[in-house]
Write an enzyme that holds these catalytic residues in place. Structure first.
Site, PDB file in Angstrom:
ATOM      1  N   ARG A 106    -114.807  33.928  68.528  1.00  0.00           N
ATOM      2  CA  ARG A 106    -115.767  33.887  69.639  1.00  0.00           C
ATOM      3  C   ARG A 106    -115.078  34.205  70.966  1.00  0.00           C
ATOM      4  O   ARG A 106    -115.650  34.870  71.829  1.00  0.00           O
ATOM      5  CB  ARG A 106    -116.450  32.516  69.700  1.00  0.00           C
ATOM      6  N   ARG A 112    -124.866  38.478  77.629  1.00  0.00           N
ATOM      7  CA  ARG A 112    -123.532  38.430  77.039  1.00  0.00           C
ATOM      8  C   ARG A 112    -122.969  39.821  76.815  1.00  0.00           C
ATOM      9  O   ARG A 112    -121.838  39.948  76.358  1.00  0.00           O
ATOM     10  CB  ARG A 112    -123.608  37.709  75.705  1.00  0.00           C
TER      11      ARG A 112
HETATM   12  P1  AMP Z   1    -123.517  29.486  72.342  1.00  0.00           P
HETATM   13  O1  AMP Z   1    -124.369  28.308  71.995  1.00  0.00           O
HETATM   14  O2  AMP Z   1    -123.829  30.061  73.679  1.00  0.00           O
HETATM   15  O3  AMP Z   1    -122.039  29.187  72.148  1.00  0.00           O
HETATM   16  O4  AMP Z   1    -123.901  30.624  71.292  1.00  0.00           O
HETATM   17  C1  AMP Z   1    -123.687  30.439  69.905  1.00  0.00           C
HETATM   18  C2  AMP Z   1    -123.853  31.766  69.169  1.00  0.00           C
HETATM   19  O5  AMP Z   1    -125.190  32.259  69.328  1.00  0.00           O
HETATM   20  C3  AMP Z   1    -122.961  32.901  69.655  1.00  0.00           C
HETATM   21  O6  AMP Z   1    -121.666  32.870  69.071  1.00  0.00           O
HETATM   22  C4  AMP Z   1    -123.773  34.128  69.209  1.00  0.00           C
HETATM   23  O7  AMP Z   1    -123.652  34.375  67.824  1.00  0.00           O
HETATM   24  C5  AMP Z   1    -125.209  33.674  69.466  1.00  0.00           C
HETATM   25  N1  AMP Z   1    -125.657  34.015  70.833  1.00  0.00           N
HETATM   26  C6  AMP Z   1    -126.007  33.148  71.828  1.00  0.00           C
HETATM   27  N2  AMP Z   1    -126.398  33.806  72.928  1.00  0.00           N
HETATM   28  C7  AMP Z   1    -126.294  35.127  72.642  1.00  0.00           C
HETATM   29  C8  AMP Z   1    -126.537  36.324  73.372  1.00  0.00           C
HETATM   30  N3  AMP Z   1    -126.977  36.301  74.648  1.00  0.00           N
HETATM   31  N4  AMP Z   1    -126.312  37.506  72.749  1.00  0.00           N
HETATM   32  C9  AMP Z   1    -125.883  37.560  71.481  1.00  0.00           C
HETATM   33  N5  AMP Z   1    -125.630  36.475  70.735  1.00  0.00           N
HETATM   34  C10 AMP Z   1    -125.839  35.265  71.305  1.00  0.00           C
END
Ligand code: AMP
Ligand code: ADP
Length: 221
Positions: free
Chosen positions: A167, A85
């Site tokens: 986000r 990310r």
């Molecule tokens: P997601 O389920 O992919 O929408 O991720 C939910 C949250 O988890 C994000 O808003 C971040 O806070 C954290 N997160 C998930 N993947 C990453 C990553 N590769 N790097 C940093 N934070 C992450």
């Protein structure tokens, strides 16, 4: 071939990862699901990550990179869903792939930012598996209930409008630069799919991509 799913929150990465996992035997590695499991279980990683996740910010790179190192100990092709990310995460992944002698192609889920709030505010999640539904676009057989286990579905705390805005801004600022990272003429590692299309039409595009690599469909083990 390992797949890196790139695209904003709500683009459909998790939905498609689950479908390809079932049909092609990939292993989905969703950093968001792993982090949420750590938060639920109250592990040190979960305690550290929770504040960032609740506010819609990214969890610091060093925590994520350490977490992913462990994930690559297992054999088999993976779908990276939600990682990398940031550019430092992409560089760390390249180093990891080199060490493990693995290759990966990045797939960009190209979508109009205007549809994402609707997709995320209508999303319902089965916490234990990470399976998702949408109240209008992909409803479960009974409202609020997971089709597979019969367990209740939840709405994620960070799927509320205010956090979604944050986000999406974080995506534009920190993750969108990865498009150029993977789309450089030297290694041509980026394929784009039209993620505005209905779910099954997106799956068809992905099958075209992976079947170009000689994958064949098989039933899950
Ligand atoms: P997601 O389920 O992919 O929408 O991720 C939910 C949250 O988890 C994000 O808003 C971040 O806070 C954290 N997160 C998930 N993947 C990453 C990553 N590769 N790097 C940093 N934070 C992450
Ligand atoms: P991501 O993993 O990229 O954050 P999800 O796969 O969880 O996104 O999808 C977000 C929401 O949008 C879910 O509720 C899902 O059911 C729905 N969705 C996924 N793909 C599509 C699509 N192609 N068209 C309409 N809704 C979709």
């Amino acid at each position: 071939m390992n797949l890196i799913f790139l695209g904003p929150p709500g683009a459909g990465k998790g939905t498609q990862a689950k479908i390809l996992e079932e049909r092609f035997g990939y292993r989905q590695i969703s950093t968001g699901d792993i982090l949420r499991r750590n938060v639920r279980e109250g592990t040190p990683l979960g305690l550290e990550a929770k504040g960032y996740m609740d506010s819609g910010a990214l969890v610091p790179d060093d925590l994520i990179i350490r977490m992913m190192d462990a994930e690559f100990e297992h054999a088999g092709d993976v779908i990276l869903d939600g990682f990398p990310r940031t550019v430092p995460q992409a560089q760390a992944l390249d180093e990891l792939l080199r060490r493990k002698r693995r290759a990966a192609v990045a797939i960009l889920f190209d979508v109009d930012m205007n549809v994402l709030t609707d997709r995320l505010t209508g999303r319902w999640t089965h916490a234990a598996s990470g399976r998702t539904y949408h109240e209008r676009f992909a409803p479960p057989k009974s409202a609020g209930i997971d089709d597979v286990t019969g367990e209740p579905l939840i709405q994620r705390d960070d799927d509320k409008e205010e956090t979604i805005r944050k986000r999406l801004a974080v995506y534009e600022e920190q993750t969108a630069p990865l498009i150029a990272y993977y789309d450089n003429p030297a290694d041509a590692r980026l394929v784009t799919v039209d993620a505005l299309a209905p779910i099954d039409a997106v799956t068809k595009q992905l099958i075209d991509v992976v079947s170009g690599d000689g994958f064949s469909e098989h039933a899950p083990a």
